[in-house]
Motif scaffolding. Structure first.
Motif, PDB file in Angstrom:
ATOM      1  N   ILE A 127     -25.052 -20.310   4.359  1.00 54.04           N
ATOM      2  CA  ILE A 127     -24.034 -20.498   3.295  1.00 54.04           C
ATOM      3  C   ILE A 127     -24.593 -21.467   2.502  1.00 54.04           C
ATOM      4  N   ASN A 128     -24.592 -21.125   0.987  1.00 56.25           N
ATOM      5  CA  ASN A 128     -24.802 -22.095  -0.172  1.00 56.25           C
ATOM      6  C   ASN A 128     -23.891 -21.500  -1.254  1.00 56.25           C
ATOM      7  N   THR A 129     -24.100 -22.259  -2.328  1.00 59.08           N
ATOM      8  CA  THR A 129     -23.256 -21.883  -3.577  1.00 59.08           C
ATOM      9  C   THR A 129     -23.718 -20.586  -3.962  1.00 59.08           C
ATOM     10  N   ILE A 163     -14.364 -20.950   3.620  1.00 60.50           N
ATOM     11  CA  ILE A 163     -15.575 -20.994   3.979  1.00 60.50           C
ATOM     12  C   ILE A 163     -16.302 -21.926   3.217  1.00 60.50           C
ATOM     13  N   SER A 164     -15.921 -22.114   1.877  1.00 68.59           N
ATOM     14  CA  SER A 164     -16.690 -22.865   1.058  1.00 68.59           C
ATOM     15  C   SER A 164     -16.255 -24.611   1.392  1.00 68.59           C
ATOM     16  N   ASN A 165     -15.013 -24.813   1.843  1.00 70.52           N
ATOM     17  CA  ASN A 165     -14.557 -25.743   2.321  1.00 70.52           C
ATOM     18  C   ASN A 165     -15.171 -26.506   3.534  1.00 70.52           C
ATOM     19  N   GLU A 166     -15.155 -25.496   4.558  1.00 69.88           N
ATOM     20  CA  GLU A 166     -16.043 -25.827   5.887  1.00 69.88           C
ATOM     21  C   GLU A 166     -17.501 -26.234   5.442  1.00 69.88           C
ATOM     22  N   ILE A 168     -18.818 -27.427   2.980  1.00 69.88           N
ATOM     23  CA  ILE A 168     -18.721 -28.620   1.897  1.00 69.88           C
ATOM     24  C   ILE A 168     -19.686 -28.231   0.696  1.00 69.88           C
ATOM     25  N   LEU A 169     -19.322 -27.247  -0.010  1.00 73.79           N
ATOM     26  CA  LEU A 169     -20.110 -26.753  -1.136  1.00 73.79           C
ATOM     27  C   LEU A 169     -19.829 -27.470  -2.570  1.00 73.79           C
ATOM     28  N   GLY A 170     -18.860 -28.271  -2.478  1.00 72.53           N
ATOM     29  CA  GLY A 170     -18.169 -29.009  -3.693  1.00 72.53           C
ATOM     30  C   GLY A 170     -17.095 -28.564  -4.230  1.00 72.53           C
ATOM     31  N   GLU A 171     -16.579 -29.172  -5.015  1.00 72.16           N
ATOM     32  CA  GLU A 171     -15.253 -28.810  -5.830  1.00 72.16           C
ATOM     33  C   GLU A 171     -15.352 -27.733  -7.014  1.00 72.16           C
ATOM     34  N   GLY A 172     -16.353 -27.657  -7.338  1.00 76.51           N
ATOM     35  CA  GLY A 172     -16.790 -26.894  -8.383  1.00 76.51           C
ATOM     36  C   GLY A 172     -16.572 -25.242  -8.255  1.00 76.51           C
ATOM     37  N   ILE A 173     -17.055 -24.821  -6.818  1.00 76.85           N
ATOM     38  CA  ILE A 173     -16.947 -23.544  -6.514  1.00 76.85           C
ATOM     39  C   ILE A 173     -15.600 -23.274  -5.943  1.00 76.85           C
TER      40      ILE A 173
END
Length: 444
Positions: A127-129, A163-166, A168-173
């Motif tokens: 899982i990435n941006t 999923i993006s929070n879990e 830690i992909l950043g606040e932008g996404i």
């Protein structure tokens, strides 16, 4: 004698021959007649047989079938049923194989009808941006299509945000996903005239509050409609700021419009109306938060737009606490006195500050005209007649007010009714002008 006899004999033979010939002709003629009779009899018998066959065919339809025919029909029906079951079994097996392959690939999930839903991610997927943005675009591709389950789309977007929070992909996404969640909530009702349901309305308010929390807590996030999607920066790269395409002001304006539609479609004599009216405090709180955010990071045009939204929720309300302070009245208990002292600015100061900023900075005639009319109404509501008169005369709105849009015309009518319904109105204060086209007179 002989000749005569012979001649007689010959004559006798000729006669006999003629008699025979006549007999042959009569027999042939009788045979022809008999043949014709037989032909007519056969034709009549043929037509009769055809009628009998037609009657028999009609009778067969209504009569019960014989045992052999029934058995043949049932056997054929059983064969067809066996073929259908076999085909159904093959179809189920194919679907099971496809689902197994899709679970391995992790792309699509089949549903009963409509557009297929997108699966999140298969096991073992990194899982990435980039992957999350790709999945977000896949979800948004089904937006607006016929047969799309809008509620399921909103749930998928919420799951993608988690999923993006879990990971830690950043606040932008996360900000980009929140923008799309709010837009999907607005699109839940395809009919623009319909108002939002209670559950969707609560979700919308929660999402806007969460989005504002992210923007206030992260000063390195820049949002705007002028940011192209190709130039977005959603990943965490060293100390570079996040760049997200979107407009928070447009979302808040749409929220305010949805609140107005909810109130218009609710019975004012019901408890539901009272419950919905309580949400105005939360709506005004969101507008105040956005106002504070745009004052530091927004353009002058955006600030004027949000100021007007705040004015529209203030100008028609009578400030009882300011009126009590003007009369020198205080609360009876100490708690009431402390509450009055801890309160912020009066509505008169708020209206004066917001409207004067619009008078000085606004470049559009509509926002300025609405602000002037609201300011005049607020002055008249609190019996500040001279200020209202001076503002009306200096604005020269009476010259072109007839060309304004319907909402502005409604505010004009409210001001007229407000002035004509107050006992303190004086003809010296309000001279006859073309703006009202009527001379306000005191009402006994």
């Amino acid at each position: 004698m002989t000749l005569r006899l012979h001649g007689g004999f010959n004559l006798t033979r000729v006669c006999n021959n003629s008699i025979c010939l006549q007999q042959d002709e009569e027999s042939s003629s009788s045979s022809d007649v008999d043949d014709e009779d037989w032909d007519s009899d056969t034709a009549e018998s043929g037509s009769g047989s055809e009628d009998e066959e037609g009657n028999n065919a009609i009778a067969k339809i209504f009569l019960k079938k014989s045992g052999s025919e029934v058995e043949r029909h049932t056997s054929e029906k059983k064969k067809e049923d066996r073929k259908k079951r076999h085909k159904r079994k093959e179809r189920v097996e194919e679907e099971a194989e496809e689902e197994a392959q899709e679970e391995d690939e992790g792309e699509w999930e089949k549903v009963k009808g409509g557009v297929p839903l997108v699966k999140m991610f298969a096991k073992g997927t990194e899982i990435n941006t980039t992957v999350v943005v790709k999945k977000l675009n896949e979800i948004l591709q089904a937006r607006g299509k016929k047969g799309t389950d809008r509620a399921a789309q909103i749930e998928l977007l919420h799951a993608l945000a988690n999923i993006s929070n879990e990971n830690i992909l950043g606040e932008g996404i996360l900000v980009k996903i929140k923008f799309n969640i709010i837009a999907s909530l607005y699109d839940y009702n395809p009919n623009l005239a319909a108002f939002m349901k209670a559950d969707m309305w609560k979700k919308c308010l929660d999402c806007i509050d969460e989005l504002l929390d992210i923007l206030f807590n992260n000063n390195n996030i820049f949002i705007g409609e002028n940011i192209a999607e190709d130039s977005e920066n959603l990943a965490i790269i060293d100390s570079q700021p996040f760049r997200v395409r979107g407009c928070i002001l447009t979302l808040v304006e749409r929220m305010d419009e949805e609140f107005t539609k909810i109130m218009q479609n609710t019975d004012p004599h019901s408890q539901e109306y009272v419950d919905n009216l309580k949400d105005e405090g939360r709506v005004c709180g969101i507008i105040d938060r956005l106002l504070g955010y745009l004052e530091t990071k927004g353009s002058t045009e955006d600030v004027c737009r949000v100021y007007l939204r705040r004015i529209m929720h203030t100008y028609y309300k009578f400030d009882y606490k300011a009126h009590r302070r003007a009369l020198g009245l205080q609360g009876e208990t100490k708690s009431e006195q402390d509450a009055e002292e801890s309160e912020g600015e009066d509505s008169a100061f708020i209206m004066d500050r917001l409207c004067k900023f619009i008078y000085a900075k606004d470049r559009t005639d509509r926002i300025r005209t609405c602000a002037i009319l609201c300011h005049i109404y607020h002055h008249a509501l609190h019996s500040r007649w001279y200020q209202a008169r001076d503002l009306m005369l200096m604005s020269h709105l009476q010259d072109n007010i007839q060309h304004a849009d319907p909402p502005v015309q409604l505010i004009r009518i409210l001001i007229k009714n407000q002035w004509l319904s107050r006992n303190q109105t004086n003809t010296l204060i309000f001279p006859k002008i073309g703006y009202f086209n009527v001379l306000p007179t005191p009402i006994p």
